[in-house]
Design an enzyme around this catalytic site. Structure first.
Site, short mmCIF file in Angstrom:
data_model
loop_
_atom_site.label_atom_id
_atom_site.label_comp_id
_atom_site.label_asym_id
_atom_site.label_seq_id
_atom_site.Cartn_x
_atom_site.Cartn_y
_atom_site.Cartn_z
N TYR A 72 0.83 -1.20 0.00
CA TYR A 72 0.00 0.00 0.00
C TYR A 72 0.87 1.26 0.00
O TYR A 72 0.59 2.22 -0.72
CB TYR A 72 -0.91 -0.01 1.23
N ASP A 125 -10.09 17.55 -24.63
CA ASP A 125 -11.48 17.59 -24.16
C ASP A 125 -11.62 17.42 -22.64
O ASP A 125 -12.40 18.12 -22.00
CB ASP A 125 -12.40 16.63 -24.92
N LYS A 257 -0.74 6.86 -23.26
CA LYS A 257 -0.23 7.25 -24.58
C LYS A 257 1.26 6.89 -24.64
O LYS A 257 1.61 5.76 -24.87
CB LYS A 257 -0.44 8.74 -24.84
C1 PLP Z 1 -5.65 11.35 -23.32
C2 PLP Z 1 -5.33 12.73 -23.00
C3 PLP Z 1 -5.68 13.27 -21.77
C4 PLP Z 1 -6.48 12.53 -20.73
O1 PLP Z 1 -5.88 11.36 -20.34
P1 PLP Z 1 -6.68 10.04 -19.93
O2 PLP Z 1 -5.62 9.07 -19.57
O3 PLP Z 1 -7.49 9.62 -21.12
O4 PLP Z 1 -7.55 10.38 -18.78
C5 PLP Z 1 -5.31 14.58 -21.52
N1 PLP Z 1 -4.67 15.30 -22.44
C6 PLP Z 1 -4.32 14.81 -23.64
C7 PLP Z 1 -3.58 15.64 -24.62
C8 PLP Z 1 -4.65 13.51 -23.97
O5 PLP Z 1 -4.32 13.03 -25.17
#
Ligand code: PLP
Length: 458
Positions: A72, A125, A257
């Site tokens: 934890y 977004d 990503k």
């Molecule tokens: C995907 C993304 C996010 C949000 O990340 P999540 O892991 O989907 O919550 C924020 N900013 C950018 C530029 C992104 O591509």
């Protein structure tokens, strides 16, 4: 003879995928209210809805998962992740979160208040959502050139420093920080130059503001700096990343990503006082400060993913695949945001479906058509995603209306890209017959594109 380019990896495990019939797809997309987010994944043949969390991990990442420390507090996995983040970004304080928007939520919870204005380059977004849901404003200072999809310039994701300075002069007291998204996802996965990051940094100092990078694709951004910006050809990706982050005070990261894990994220900073406040919010929303909603094994995989994906060969393999798809679209004359972005191709829907009025959402219409054509799932990055203006409640038709084909990392082959291009060509060839789009039957007050229900107009 010069040897052709090829992937910097080979395949160790595969996952079967399945084709469907047009009749099946007609039924499925109707049941999904013409919203591809409502489709079941096994109703999709080639899934380009996102490159987020959909990448293939390497054998080294999988092996590190076996070594995950699920303690934890104070797990070795946290320190592996933290040390790697610090090595690559220079930021000493690292707070894990379960994904990128969670890092935004944690940080914006103490930095953004009602009436604030957060300038940046085409806020993503969820970033916009986290600003607007706090009754603050996302001020878009992207360069105007980004709106001309056919214009080919190397750093189309840049911040317009004149627009930014104007905002800082006129509303500086309401600006809690500046946010720069690298690469600029919403403008088409377009990179931001090192020069531009430096200029933003200088302005931030002049007006005594801090800078946060929304860093989901920072490694792809570094690849473009290396290959396109003068003076960086002989630097390593890791050297370029360190310089990029030297122009920021903190970063939010969606590790789904460029860290190539299925789930994970973090906030990192050199500002101790930010870290102290982030820890409190992190504990409320995410979990204790050394796991923040992540499993130990996932933090291990993230550490390795960051290390591997800040190597040139891996990035080159990925970005050349996106460029390959772009070349096929060039051959067929299909207009997209030029030049090809780092993680996706963004088809300029109003230039394809010229008979569909903007009120009937051309990019969403094209998304549905491509699915019906071949079971390929793209994603609308356009008028639906733009949501309504928080004050006037009108649809926002002033930006781009794009069909995004996001390419998962190390998942599909170039043959799959050829199928995508051919399917899009078939839709393109019958574009004159597509005269009606979709209308909204039900929508959520913000981030409506995920759950919107649509009628297809005939
Ligand atoms: C995907 C993304 C996010 C949000 O990340 P999540 O892991 O989907 O919550 C924020 N900013 C950018 C530029 C992104 O591509």
């Amino acid at each position: 003879m010069e040897l052709p380019f090829a992937e910097s990896w080979k395949i160790k495990m595969v996952e079967p995928i399945r084709k469907s019939t047009r009749a099946e797809r007609e039924q499925w997309i109707k049941e999904a209210y013409y919203n591809v987010f409502q489709l079941k994944a096994d109703q999709v043949y080639i899934d380009l809805i996102t490159d987020s969390g959909t990448g293939s991990m390497t054998d080294r990442q999988w092996s590190e998962m076996m070594l995950g420390d699920e303690s934890y507090a104070g797990a070795t996995s946290f320190f592996k992740m933290k040390d790697m983040v610090t090595k690559i970004t220079g930021f000493e304080y690292v707070l894990p979160t379960h994904q990128g928007r969670a890092a935004e939520n944690v940080v914006f919870s103490f930095l953004v208040k009602e009436g604030d204005r957060v300038p940046g380059n085409s806020h993503f977004d969820t970033t916009k959502g986290h600003i607007e849901s706090r009754k603050a404003f996302a001020i878009d200072c992207t360069i105007d050139e980004a709106k001309d999809t056919q214009l080919e310039i190397p750093f189309k994701g840049n911040v317009d420093v004149a627009k930014l300075e104007k905002e800082l002069i006129e509303n500086g007291d309401k600006v809690p920080f500046i946010i720069v998204t690298v690469t600029n996802n919403t403008a088409g996965g377009q990179p931001v130059s090192m020069q531009n990051l430096k200029e933003v940094r200088e302005l931030s100092k002049k007006y005594n503001k801090r800078v946060i990078f929304d860093s989901a694709r920072f490694a792809e951004n570094a690849y473009f700096i290396k290959t396109r910006e003068e003076g960086y050809a002989n630097k390593t990706i890791k050297e370029i990343c360190l310089e990029m982050f030297s122009y920021a005070d903190g970063m939010t990261m969606s590790a789904k990503k460029d860290a190539i894990v299925n789930m994970g994220g973090f906030f990192a900073t050199h500002v101790e006082e930010w870290y102290e406040q982030a820890k409190i919010k992190g504990i409320i929303y995410e979990g204790y400060v050394t796991y923040g909603g992540m499993n130990g094994r996932d933090m291990n995989a993230l550490a390795v993913g960051l290390d591997e994906n800040t190597e040139f060969e891996n990035l080159e393999t990925r970005i050349k695949q996106v460029e390959y798809l772009a070349r096929l679209l060039d051959e067929y004359g299909i207009p997209y945001q030029r030049p090809a972005g780092g993680h996706a191709i963004f088809v300029d829907a109003p230039k394809v479906l010229t008979h569909v009025p903007k009120e009937e959402f051309p990019a969403q219409t094209l998304t549905v058509e491509l699915y019906l054509e071949a079971g390929i799932r793209g994603c609308e990055i356009g008028y639906l995603l733009a949501d309504r203006d928080p004050v006037t409640r009108q649809n926002r038709f002033n930006g781009l209306d794009l069909l995004r084909l996001a390419i998962p990392r190390r998942v599909y082959t170039d043959n799959h890209m050829a199928v995508v291009a051919a399917a899009l060509k078939n839709v393109y060839d019958r574009r004159e017959t597509i005269t009606r789009g979709v209308e909204i039957a039900w929508e959520a007050p913000i981030m409506r594109h995920f759950t919107v229900k649509l009628n297809r107009l005939k």
